[in-house]
Design an enzyme around this catalytic site. Structure first.
Site, PDB file in Angstrom:
ATOM      1  N   ASP A 119       0.321  -4.563  -5.536  1.00  0.00           N
ATOM      2  CA  ASP A 119       0.925  -4.313  -6.838  1.00  0.00           C
ATOM      3  C   ASP A 119      -0.068  -4.794  -7.891  1.00  0.00           C
ATOM      4  O   ASP A 119      -1.172  -5.239  -7.560  1.00  0.00           O
ATOM      5  CB  ASP A 119       2.293  -5.010  -6.969  1.00  0.00           C
ATOM      6  N   SER A 153       2.182  -1.525   3.072  1.00  0.00           N
ATOM      7  CA  SER A 153       3.518  -1.746   2.508  1.00  0.00           C
ATOM      8  C   SER A 153       4.413  -2.582   3.399  1.00  0.00           C
ATOM      9  O   SER A 153       5.513  -2.944   3.001  1.00  0.00           O
ATOM     10  CB  SER A 153       4.207  -0.403   2.245  1.00  0.00           C
ATOM     11  N   SER A 335       9.995  -3.975   4.502  1.00  0.00           N
ATOM     12  CA  SER A 335       8.771  -3.536   3.823  1.00  0.00           C
ATOM     13  C   SER A 335       8.653  -4.272   2.482  1.00  0.00           C
ATOM     14  O   SER A 335       9.541  -5.035   2.097  1.00  0.00           O
ATOM     15  CB  SER A 335       8.811  -2.024   3.609  1.00  0.00           C
ATOM     16  N   TYR A 336       7.564  -4.011   1.760  1.00  0.00           N
ATOM     17  CA  TYR A 336       7.266  -4.751   0.526  1.00  0.00           C
ATOM     18  C   TYR A 336       8.425  -4.658  -0.462  1.00  0.00           C
ATOM     19  O   TYR A 336       8.876  -3.552  -0.790  1.00  0.00           O
ATOM     20  CB  TYR A 336       5.981  -4.186  -0.099  1.00  0.00           C
ATOM     21  N   PRO A 337       8.948  -5.818  -0.939  1.00  0.00           N
ATOM     22  CA  PRO A 337      10.194  -5.779  -1.728  1.00  0.00           C
ATOM     23  C   PRO A 337      10.025  -5.507  -3.219  1.00  0.00           C
ATOM     24  O   PRO A 337      10.995  -5.471  -3.942  1.00  0.00           O
ATOM     25  CB  PRO A 337      10.780  -7.170  -1.502  1.00  0.00           C
TER      26      PRO A 337
END
Length: 862
Positions: A119, A153, A335-337
């Site tokens: 991110d 991810s 997975s990526y939150p």
């Protein structure tokens, strides 16, 4: 053989990724900072054999701050913070020595692979890592590429191996957008916060907040809560009337009908309708319609929706929910939150994720049925281009995750299964009746295919009484018709879930920062969290927002921050210039700040109505050294002393109790001393209110008590009560707490180490003599005869706390129980809620050789 350094964002992630890439065949060691491990293995990298070193950072390596003098609230005009004040990048956590650690591990490496979170913050940390590591890495040949970025991810074998095979480059523009946000928030937030904190805390005593903070995102967030509060306060209930009719299709059954006019606000007209309908004895069926309707399955789960549900349904605050989600991610369960996307990419392995859940007793049947009958493609949602929606990546049990971790995981899994299930289908029957000239309706629903509501039962169609079978023209006897009097009700306070929706709608904060802003307004005592996780503004929060509206509404409205967020996104996309956006935004806020300062009287008028002036607050405690009148102790945060005669305010240490110290006076300024204590299990020390705020010696800093005062002869000073260097921290000195008897102790004046000794002693004094072995000051101890632990019934002994064998069983090392991590005037950071460590083996307490008091002092101050 090439050496490849790989860096993840957290130690647990580094371990998981290294385990996957090395197939478990790796060696691990602790790094020099003690917080990060290094995992080493041999493998192949871009077609060549290579030695891999996988390690991590602990979040941001660097943080932005003003240089030296601009951190002083007293010496700098807040207006200078907009442009004049230079900023610098400092280590985010100096104790971790992260830059040094990265350079040690990076020295001699040929390539670097960045495994930071995918991110904008992660991209920013990429460049922080590169700034530290590139100068010590081997210099590449002219065209050779050495910097790689892994995009992933989830922490699954497939995703990690796929990322390793498709390495990209870090995104400079996304990193710059984070730099811009950090600088804007720092300059704007600090300028407004410093000004309004000093202005209002210098005038009012019961604000009950240690900081009157302003934030470009935080303040509009508070604005939403106060706006709802104002609607509730200004709401005037209105009376209205509803016509309710009941018909009897069969002898023992009745059906309640809804009036087509819904309601009327005039009593006489309502009475007229009642009179007309009462004349009819039968209700006639005007029409019967049946329609098959669909309740759509949910869109795939993104961060904002997860936070909304966590607050509304699971009773978890957004900050807490986000921490749990991150833990589930680093452990490989989800997975990526942090994602804004609600659309699965075409190549996403939905069946693979679903198969993982086939053995869980809670949803095994539903999952197996979906796998055998075929899954439904999830609905087309919004693709923000960041990460796939939040998805369960491996099976888990309640015993594994426990408590809130399981509850959040269960919701994420049920939501995922629902996205690949069928829609819920039901038959809706609508019967229209006429009773005299008035029309009424009755609606019934019957589920034909439950679809996704089997796995999300809270979304199921409620069971209703079945409607009678009837056709147009049928007549039913009217059971009763009555007039119901009701009142319109005000809206309720905003729930966290509603606030998150408003913030997302108006572009306040990002999916990552929304929980932080909500948490901030709670911590600052601007709102309180009531039952049902509703946010009720406090008096302070309401007055601040009303004051901003009065002076400059744009400071609190979401419009200006939303526009700034759009500019920051343009920087991330490479469509806007970083320096121009920064300069333009700061110029706008600088003008707003000057106008705000000039117009502060407008907010002050509102404050006067709600809060008491300093002179009328608090209770008399200690005497002022200037006028010898009593100063008032103001307990509300931040606690302080105020002399109304001299009109002076003196700040005190926070998060403890303050009481008068035996009416003793400071030899320098004649102020009466006060005693600060963090409780019976914590530490305590006396301080002079004047010296605490105006250090009397060059080698002292603001916020130091008598236990750090270098006065050569004062009986309360470090010079007279200091015993030896702290056994744990570098700069601290262990100082006798002369108020602690009969449970005597000495405490470090820097960290939270406490040494209990000589329980039930009658007197304990620090001797002017020092120990021959370790240079610590000797201690004279005087016991009562009945309770003396000394050999041979002796009552007096003089010796070294660290070296004297007579004392070694009477000394015990502990950690102070602090009320809050910031025990000294908001500066200290070491003081945690420590566990008592007890004595070292053999009763000796000397892991580090104590120095003579003055040598320890010199080491600290130099």
């Amino acid at each position: 053989m090439k050496t490849v350094l790989m860096v993840a964002e957290k130690p647990s992630l580094a371990q998981s990724i290294a385990k996957i890439l090395s197939r478990g065949n790796m060696s691990s060691r602790k790094g020099l900072n003690g917080a990060c491990s290094v995992h080493e293995y041999t493998g192949s990298f871009i077609g060549q054999s290579a030695h891999f070193k996988m390690t991590s950072v602990c979040g941001h390596v660097m943080t932005l701050d003003f240089i030296g003098k601009y951190n002083s609230w007293d010496k700098v005009d807040p207006a200078e913070l907009f442009s004049k004040a230079p900023t610098e990048k400092k280590e985010a956590n100096p104790k971790l020595t992260m830059v040094k650690f990265l350079q040690v591990e990076g020295r001699g490496c040929d390539c670097i692979v960045l495994w930071l979170d995918c991110d904008k913050e992660g991209e920013n940390i990429c460049f922080e890592v590169l700034d530290a590591v590139l100068p010590v890495m081997n210099k590449p040949r002219s065209t050779e590429r050495t910097i790689y970025r892994a995009k992933f991810s989830s922490i699954t074998d497939t995703d990690i191996c796929n990322a390793m095979n498709h390495l990209g480059e870090p995104n400079r523009n996304e990193a710059l957008s984070v730099d811009a946000r950090q600088e804007l928030d720092l300059r704007i937030g600090c300028a407004f916060t410093r000004f309004q904190t000093k202005y209002f805390q210098g005038k009012y005593g019961n604000l009950d907040s240690s900081l009157i903070s302003f934030g470009p995102c935080q303040t509009p967030t508070l604005g939403f809560c106060v706006e709802r509060h104002d609607k509730i306060q200004s709401f005037k209930p209105e009376t209205y009337w509803v016509l309710q009719a009941k018909v009897n299709p069969e002898k023992d059954s009745s059906l309640t009908l809804d009036w087509d006019r819904v309601r009327v606000f005039d009593r006489e007209i309502a009475q007229m309708f009642l009179n007309i309908t009462k004349m009819a004895k039968e209700a006639k069926v005007e029409s019967v319609s049946k329609k098959e309707k669909v309740k759509q399955r949910p869109l795939a789960l993104n961060t904002v929706e997860m936070l909304r549900v966590a607050s509304a349904a699971l009773g978890m605050g957004p900050q807490h929910a986000m921490q749990i989600a991150e833990r589930l991610y680093t452990q490989g369960y989800i997975s990526y939150p942090r994602t804004e996307t609600t659309h699965y990419p075409e190549n996403f392995d939905l069946k693979g994720c679903l198969r993982q859940q086939a053995n869980n007793p809670y949803w095994a049947e539903t999952v197996k049925a979906l796998l055998s009958e075929g899954i439904n493609r999830p609905r087309k949602g919004h693709d923000a281009g960041d990460h796939p929606p939040i998805t369960p990546m491996r099976a888990a049990t309640e015993a594994e995750l426990g408590g809130d971790g399981w509850r959040l995981y269960e919701y994420i899994t049920r939501h995922f299964i629902a996205t690949v299930s069928a829609d819920c289908k039901y038959l809706q029957t609508t019967i229209s009746f006429s009773i005299g000239p008035e029309h009424f309706t009755c609606i019934g629903k019957v589920v034909t295919s439950p679809g996704f509501t089997e796995i999300m039962p809270w979304h199921s169609i409620p069971l209703e009484e079945s409607l009678p079978h009837c056709e147009k023209g049928d007549l039913f006897p009217v059971g009763e018709i009555k007039l119901l009097e009701k009142q319109t009700s005000p809206p309720d306070y905003l729930t966290e879930a509603e606030l998150i929706t408003l913030m997302e709608k108006h572009g306040i904060g990002t999916d990552a920062s929304i929980p932080v802003h909500i948490n901030n307004i709670c911590q600052r005592n601007y709102v309180t969290v009531e039952s049902g996780r509703r946010l009720k503004p406090t008096n302070l929060g309401i007055v601040l927002v009303h004051g901003y509206y009065k002076i400059d509404a744009e400071l609190v409205l979401p419009t200006i921050r939303s526009a700034v967020e759009k500019q920051l996104n343009l920087i991330a996309l490479g469509k806007a210039n970083y320096h121009q956006v920064l300069e333009h935004t700061l110029d706008i806020f600088k003008r707003k700040f000057h106008y705000f300062v000039d117009s502060i009287a407008g907010m002050d008028e509102l404050m006067e109505v709600s809060f008491s002036p300093l002179a009328a607050t608090g209770k008399p405690l200690s005497r002022c050294g200037k006028c010898h009148r009593f100063m008032k102790y103001i307990q509300a945060k931040p606690s302080r002393l105020h002399c109304s005669h001299c009109d002076d305010t003196y700040s005190l240490p926070q998060n403890g109790t303050i009481k008068l110290y035996k009416e003793l006076r400071c030899p320098l300024d004649d102020f009466e001393l006060v005693l600060w204590s963090s409780g019976s299990r914590g530490k305590s020390y006396p301080l002079c209110p004047y010296c605490y705020n105006h250090p009397p010696f060059r080698d002292m800093k603001k916020g130091m008590g008598c236990n750090e005062c270098t006065h050569p002869t004062c009986q309360h000073s470090l010079s007279m009560l200091g015993i030896g260097q702290c056994v744990e921290c570098e700069n601290g000195v262990l100082v006798l707490d002369s108020t602690s008897g009969p449970k005597w102790k000495m405490a470090c004046n820097k960290c939270n180490v406490i040494v209990h000794f000589f329980e039930n002693a009658h007197k304990v004094r620090v001797s002017p003599e020092t120990c021959d072995l370790c240079d610590a000051a000797l201690v004279d101890v005087d016991f009562n005869k009945a309770k003396s632990p000394l050999p041979g019934d002796e009552t007096q002994h003089s010796g070294c706390v660290f070296c004297d064998p007579v004392f070694q069983d009477l000394v015990e090392l502990k950690h102070a129980a602090m009320r809050h991590p910031m025990h000294r005037g908001g500066q200290g950071k070491r003081q945690g809620r420590g566990r008592g460590k007890g004595r070292r083996p053999g009763g000796r307490l000397n892991p580090k050789k104590p120095k003579d008091k003055m040598a320890a002092l010199a080491a600290y101050f130099v």
